[in-house]
Design a protein around this motif. Structure first.
Motif, PDB file in Angstrom:
ATOM      1  N   SER A   1       8.322  -7.536  -1.789  1.00 23.38           N
ATOM      2  CA  SER A   1       8.609  -6.035  -0.878  1.00 23.38           C
ATOM      3  C   SER A   1       8.239  -5.034  -1.351  1.00 23.38           C
ATOM      4  O   SER A   1       7.889  -4.262  -0.807  1.00 23.38           O
ATOM      5  CB  SER A   1      10.365  -6.267  -0.859  1.00 23.38           C
ATOM      6  OG  SER A   1      10.937  -7.414  -0.625  1.00 23.38           O
ATOM      7  N   CYS A   2       8.083  -4.752  -2.837  1.00 18.86           N
ATOM      8  CA  CYS A   2       7.458  -3.543  -3.356  1.00 18.86           C
ATOM      9  C   CYS A   2       6.177  -3.801  -3.142  1.00 18.86           C
ATOM     10  O   CYS A   2       5.533  -2.506  -3.213  1.00 18.86           O
ATOM     11  CB  CYS A   2       8.177  -3.155  -4.706  1.00 18.86           C
ATOM     12  SG  CYS A   2       9.287  -2.043  -4.766  1.00 18.86           S
ATOM     13  N   GLN A   3       5.467  -4.868  -3.252  1.00 18.89           N
ATOM     14  CA  GLN A   3       4.081  -4.864  -3.007  1.00 18.89           C
ATOM     15  C   GLN A   3       3.667  -4.310  -1.595  1.00 18.89           C
ATOM     16  O   GLN A   3       2.740  -3.589  -1.459  1.00 18.89           O
ATOM     17  CB  GLN A   3       3.548  -6.367  -3.032  1.00 18.89           C
ATOM     18  CG  GLN A   3       3.555  -6.780  -4.556  1.00 18.89           C
ATOM     19  CD  GLN A   3       2.349  -6.446  -5.387  1.00 18.89           C
ATOM     20  OE1 GLN A   3       2.226  -5.641  -6.099  1.00 18.89           O
ATOM     21  NE2 GLN A   3       0.927  -6.750  -4.710  1.00 18.89           N
TER      22      GLN A   3
ATOM     23  N   CYS B   1      12.782  -2.589  -4.943  1.00 18.23           N
ATOM     24  CA  CYS B   1      13.104  -2.997  -3.547  1.00 18.23           C
ATOM     25  C   CYS B   1      13.825  -4.191  -3.665  1.00 18.23           C
ATOM     26  O   CYS B   1      13.329  -5.364  -3.835  1.00 18.23           O
ATOM     27  CB  CYS B   1      11.704  -3.230  -2.907  1.00 18.23           C
ATOM     28  SG  CYS B   1      10.445  -1.756  -3.015  1.00 18.23           S
ATOM     29  N   ASP B   2      14.941  -3.973  -3.341  1.00 14.57           N
ATOM     30  CA  ASP B   2      15.728  -5.296  -3.310  1.00 14.57           C
ATOM     31  C   ASP B   2      16.652  -5.793  -2.218  1.00 14.57           C
ATOM     32  O   ASP B   2      16.937  -4.938  -1.322  1.00 14.57           O
ATOM     33  CB  ASP B   2      16.978  -4.838  -4.477  1.00 14.57           C
ATOM     34  CG  ASP B   2      17.638  -6.224  -5.365  1.00 14.57           C
ATOM     35  OD1 ASP B   2      17.104  -7.215  -5.030  1.00 14.57           O
ATOM     36  OD2 ASP B   2      18.621  -5.826  -5.962  1.00 14.57           O
ATOM     37  N   GLN B   3      17.090  -6.893  -2.235  1.00 11.98           N
ATOM     38  CA  GLN B   3      18.028  -7.633  -1.185  1.00 11.98           C
ATOM     39  C   GLN B   3      19.421  -6.798  -1.249  1.00 11.98           C
ATOM     40  O   GLN B   3      19.992  -6.683  -2.309  1.00 11.98           O
ATOM     41  CB  GLN B   3      17.927  -8.948  -1.268  1.00 11.98           C
ATOM     42  CG  GLN B   3      16.887  -9.659  -1.040  1.00 11.98           C
ATOM     43  CD  GLN B   3      16.886 -11.182  -1.624  1.00 11.98           C
ATOM     44  OE1 GLN B   3      17.416 -11.992  -0.754  1.00 11.98           O
ATOM     45  NE2 GLN B   3      16.614 -11.442  -2.798  1.00 11.98           N
ATOM     46  N   ILE B   4      19.874  -6.534  -0.031  1.00 15.30           N
ATOM     47  CA  ILE B   4      20.973  -5.613   0.275  1.00 15.30           C
ATOM     48  C   ILE B   4      22.345  -6.398  -0.386  1.00 15.30           C
ATOM     49  O   ILE B   4      23.325  -5.475  -1.183  1.00 15.30           O
ATOM     50  CB  ILE B   4      21.428  -5.643   1.844  1.00 15.30           C
ATOM     51  CG1 ILE B   4      22.435  -4.357   1.928  1.00 15.30           C
ATOM     52  CG2 ILE B   4      21.770  -6.791   2.279  1.00 15.30           C
ATOM     53  CD1 ILE B   4      22.537  -3.883   3.419  1.00 15.30           C
TER      54      ILE B   4
ATOM     55  N   ASN C   1      -0.237   2.130  -7.033  1.00 13.51           N
ATOM     56  CA  ASN C   1      -0.280   0.775  -7.955  1.00 13.51           C
ATOM     57  C   ASN C   1       0.651   0.895  -9.149  1.00 13.51           C
ATOM     58  O   ASN C   1      -0.109   1.004 -10.288  1.00 13.51           O
ATOM     59  CB  ASN C   1      -1.572   0.444  -8.262  1.00 13.51           C
ATOM     60  CG  ASN C   1      -1.898  -0.872  -8.955  1.00 13.51           C
ATOM     61  OD1 ASN C   1      -0.919  -1.821  -8.892  1.00 13.51           O
ATOM     62  ND2 ASN C   1      -2.897  -0.969  -9.498  1.00 13.51           N
ATOM     63  N   PRO C   2       1.941   1.003  -9.057  1.00 15.48           N
ATOM     64  CA  PRO C   2       2.665   1.455  -9.973  1.00 15.48           C
ATOM     65  C   PRO C   2       2.928   0.107 -11.261  1.00 15.48           C
ATOM     66  O   PRO C   2       2.264  -0.991 -10.806  1.00 15.48           O
ATOM     67  CB  PRO C   2       4.049   1.646  -9.556  1.00 15.48           C
ATOM     68  CG  PRO C   2       4.135   0.897  -8.333  1.00 15.48           C
ATOM     69  CD  PRO C   2       2.617   0.746  -8.074  1.00 15.48           C
ATOM     70  N   THR C   3       3.263   0.355 -12.489  1.00 16.29           N
ATOM     71  CA  THR C   3       3.700  -0.803 -13.272  1.00 16.29           C
ATOM     72  C   THR C   3       4.889  -1.465 -13.094  1.00 16.29           C
ATOM     73  O   THR C   3       5.970  -0.913 -12.763  1.00 16.29           O
ATOM     74  CB  THR C   3       3.964  -0.005 -14.702  1.00 16.29           C
ATOM     75  OG1 THR C   3       2.668   0.738 -14.793  1.00 16.29           O
ATOM     76  CG2 THR C   3       4.012  -1.171 -15.769  1.00 16.29           C
ATOM     77  N   GLY C   4       4.839  -2.947 -12.885  1.00 15.01           N
ATOM     78  CA  GLY C   4       5.955  -3.563 -12.507  1.00 15.01           C
ATOM     79  C   GLY C   4       6.565  -3.968 -13.854  1.00 15.01           C
ATOM     80  O   GLY C   4       5.993  -4.298 -14.882  1.00 15.01           O
TER      81      GLY C   4
END
Ligand code: MLT
Length: 309
Positions: free
Chosen positions: A154-156, A190-193, A165-168
């Motif tokens: 989701s964050c991709q 970016c997470d599931q609710i 292109n942040p650091t994961g």
């Protein structure tokens, strides 16, 4: 005699505990959803369903193990959009294929994606967040649950929309990632609710937007990405139960019936809805419908995600 044993076993199934593999850490979204539905399914089936959290490699370690388990209905997995779709384009050497190596049992819940940040993250709304991310990409940490997980995927998608292109920072699930977000050790996610509702209500993190066309009833004050100025970013995951390929059809049917019964239970429904999940419509609850979903999601994510190497 050997052949006759199959149908008889299926008829008596289950006669002992069932293991439900959860590919991420306890306390995270997959674990919470699996525990809610299996808590009800085990009443219908008359046997205990034991949750086993098998973490690592964005859920692909657990999925590999589940794909190789005996196809007898005693080992199942709660997979999701990551393990059973996005993993295919991300891992060219994936040791299992989500549709070829599993019997779909049924869809459990849809889970809208939220853009979240630590409580003291400077941007005050989504527009500021986008500008801040673009200006400070190299200084920011994005938490996720491993390559192939829903949070990673989701964050991709968000990063590709924003062209950054942040650091994961990988965790064994967004349960532990959420702890790091609450503790301020990472910046955003970016997470599931289902993982986010209790924290947002408790005021321990920031929520910029929900990436669905409508606001979620569990979080009426959180704007949609369209309302907040980023309509291009739409993301909702799904969670589903799978059995190893070759599990007898009567066993899959029993499991599906138990799942459907759980989804119709008022207590189960309330718990899922209170956490913001979307309960599958009756026509979305069949194994056939899940098979179609997996195939279409593999195609969709294959067009979006590039292999790692
Ligand atoms: C979890 O249960 O930790 C999540 O489903 C991980 C993810 O895929 O982001």
């Amino acid at each position: 005699a050997g052949l006759a044993a199959g149908p008889v076993q299926a008829q008596d199934y289950p006669t002992r505990n069932i293991t439900m593999i959860v590919p991420f850490a306890a306390g995270g979204p997959t674990d919470v959803i699996a525990r809610i539905v299996t808590g009800h399914m085990q009443q219908t089936l008359g046997q205990t369903i034991v949750i086993e959290n098998v973490v690592g490699a964005g859920g692909t370690t657990a999925s590999t193990r589940a794909s190789k388990a005996a196809p007898d209905g005693y080992t199942l997995i709660t997979g999701h959009m990551g393990t059973h779709a996005a993993s295919v384009p991300l891992y060219p050497k994936l040791a299992y294929h989500p549709s070829r190596d599993f019997e779909p049992v049924g869809l459990v819940a849809g889970t809208p994606i939220l853009i979240l940040a630590r409580k003291d993250f400077p941007p005050k709304d989504l527009k500021e967040f986008v500008a801040y991310l673009k200006a400070n990409t190299d200084k920011l940490n994005e938490a996720h649950a491993g390559v192939g997980s829903v949070s990673y995927t989701s964050c991709q998608l968000l990063d590709s929309v924003l062209k950054i292109n942040p650091t994961g920072v990988p965790f064994n699930g967004t349960g532990p990632a959420m702890n790091a977000l609450v503790g301020g050790q990472v910046d955003y996610m970016c997470d599931q609710i289902v993982n986010a509702v209790p924290q947002i209500k408790g005021g321990t993190i920031k929520a910029y937007a929900v990436a669905t066309p409508e606001r979620n009833p569990s979080l009426p004050d959180v704007p949609t990405t369209a309302e907040a100025g980023l309509p291009e970013y739409q993301a909702q995951a799904w969670n589903a139960i799978f059995a190893p390929k070759g599990t007898p059809a009567p066993i899959v049917a029993k499991l599906n019936a138990a799942l459907v019964k759980a989804l119709d239970d008022e207590g189960v429904k309330k718990r899922l809805l209170d956490l913001g999940s979307v309960i599958p419509k009756p026509e979305e609850r069949t194994p056939e419908s899940l098979k179609k979903l997996v195939d279409s999601e593999i195609t969709k994510w294959s067009g979006v995600l590039k292999p790692l190497n």
